[in-house]
Design an enzyme around this catalytic site. Structure first.
Site, PDB file in Angstrom:
ATOM      1  N   CYS A  13       0.808  -1.222   0.000  1.00 41.60           N
ATOM      2  CA  CYS A  13       0.000   0.000   0.000  1.00 41.60           C
ATOM      3  C   CYS A  13       0.840   1.269   0.000  1.00 41.60           C
ATOM      4  O   CYS A  13       0.309   2.360  -0.200  1.00 41.60           O
ATOM      5  CB  CYS A  13      -0.953  -0.013   1.198  1.00 41.60           C
ATOM      6  SG  CYS A  13      -2.301  -1.200   1.010  1.00 41.60           S
ATOM      7  N   ALA A  43     -17.455   9.693  -0.601  1.00 38.57           N
ATOM      8  CA  ALA A  43     -17.284   9.618   0.855  1.00 38.57           C
ATOM      9  C   ALA A  43     -15.883   9.179   1.265  1.00 38.57           C
ATOM     10  O   ALA A  43     -15.590   9.109   2.451  1.00 38.57           O
ATOM     11  CB  ALA A  43     -18.315   8.652   1.444  1.00 38.57           C
ATOM     12  N   GLY A 133     -11.043 -13.870 -13.277  1.00 37.35           N
ATOM     13  CA  GLY A 133     -10.217 -12.686 -13.150  1.00 37.35           C
ATOM     14  C   GLY A 133      -9.728 -12.175 -14.484  1.00 37.35           C
ATOM     15  O   GLY A 133     -10.265 -12.527 -15.543  1.00 37.35           O
ATOM     16  N   ASP A 221     -10.289   0.540   7.677  1.00 37.35           N
ATOM     17  CA  ASP A 221      -9.054  -0.219   7.859  1.00 37.35           C
ATOM     18  C   ASP A 221      -7.878   0.689   7.523  1.00 37.35           C
ATOM     19  O   ASP A 221      -7.963   1.568   6.677  1.00 37.35           O
ATOM     20  CB  ASP A 221      -9.033  -1.516   7.050  1.00 37.35           C
ATOM     21  CG  ASP A 221      -9.163  -1.315   5.550  1.00 37.35           C
ATOM     22  OD1 ASP A 221      -9.663  -0.251   5.119  1.00 37.35           O
ATOM     23  OD2 ASP A 221      -8.784  -2.225   4.798  1.00 37.35           O
TER      24      ASP A 221
END
Length: 340
Positions: A13, A43, A133, A221
């Site tokens: 990340c 949001a 996928g 999270d």
């Protein structure tokens, strides 16, 4: 076998576009007014929520990134756990997932098979199913999931609805990004690396299951924007959050690395973005860095009434022993986030 990390300039990340840059881009997007869209990108929440009928809504999210570890199976597990987390943080249950794959032609396909097996293991652990996928060739390997889940539209955990008087709980330790930076620099302690990998691979499913028995005011999270930027989103315009610096859980070695100025570009982007929105008081630099540090597959950060927060924490600690009450929610102060 060719190293995963040697083929990547960044990973996890920490590779995310910074929150400031991202908000500028999204500000030009059109507004979608479908009343069935209960939560959209406006949001800055963790996933989209779309109502199907009075009792059912679907929650949809997508997340992928380049590796932060060399072991292909571990990378697959981490990427899948990270993608599934957005469903848990909204209060949902994952139903099915689709793989997203970018892979260099020059790399051995055996490693890709291991990545996909690792992801499949976490999808199975989540009780969801893998449906297919999409894959393309790319200069760097990347993997993640598009996940669809189900939730009760009357019990959505939004990321920006804490109530004054609530207490704040963090379920996993901070320091993932710093430890992974130390690993890339061949400076990381093996114990720290294993603690970080174990944390990243662990599904937030188990903490979320404990939370369903309690009134949750808000939840998100902690990922690439770090604790403080996610806390800023949670505070919104109607509250301020106080974080207790002495109560924050973190990987011990990460504090030392941060004190030695082993920091990441993503943490600096997070620090720049939070300028003017956080009062750090006399918080030591190393602890500041832990709060700005980008987390990959980080813990849940939640707001709950003080009357049940200790009981809720005890329940969560059965599955996440390092979870802590890390702050409280106040009426608006002179700063959205105060660290004390």
């Amino acid at each position: 076998m060719m190293s995963l990390l040697s083929n990547c300039t960044s990973g996890g990340c920490g590779a995310k576009i910074g929150p400031g840059e991202l908000s500028k881009v999204l500000s030009g997007m059109p507004v979608f007014g479908d009343p069935r869209l209960l939560v959209g990108f406006d949001a800055s929440d963790d996933a989209a929520v779309y109502q199907i009928d009075q009792d059912t809504a679907i929650v949809s999210t997508v997340d992928f990134f380049s590796p932060m570890v060399d072991d292909a199976r571990s990378f697959g597990r981490i990427a899948a756990a990270n993608a599934l987390s957005d469903v848990y943080s909204m209060g949902g249950t994952p139903l099915f997932a689709l793989n997203l794959v970018c892979y260099p032609e020059r790399m051995e396909l055996d490693a890709l098979g291991e990545i996909l097996l690792g992801g499949a293991e976490k999808i199975q652990e989540a009780g969801a199913v893998l449906c297919g996928g999409h894959s393309i060739y790319d200069k760097e390997p990347k993997y993640g999931l598009a996940v669809t889940g189900r939730l009760d539209p009357q019990r959505i955990w939004r990321n920006n609805t804490p109530a004054p008087g609530d207490q704040l709980i963090l379920t996993k330790p901070l320091g993932i990004g710093i430890v992974m930076a130390a690993l890339r620099g061949e400076m990381a302690d093996e114990q720290a690396v294993q603690a970080a990998i174990s944390s990243m691979q662990r599904l937030n499913k188990y903490a979320a299951e404990k939370m369903h028995s309690f009134p949750i005011s808000a939840c998100t999270d902690i990922t690439g924007f770090g604790l403080l930027a996610h806390a800023r989103e949670m505070a919104g315009e109607g509250t301020s959050l106080v974080l207790y610096s002495s109560e924050l859980p973190y990987i011990p070695q990460a504090y030392k690395y941060a004190g030695d100025y082993l920091i990441t570009a993503a943490a600096q982007r997070n620090r720049n973005h939070m300028q003017g929105f956080v009062d750090l008081g006399d918080t030591p630099f190393a602890l500041q860095e832990l709060m700005f540090d980008p987390q990959t597959s980080g813990g849940l950060f939640l707001s709950a009434p003080k009357s049940c927060a200790q009981e809720l924490l005890s329940a969560i600690q059965e599955v996440e022993p390092l979870a802590r009450i890390v702050g409280e929610v106040l009426l608006p102060q002179n700063s959205p986030i105060l660290v004390r």
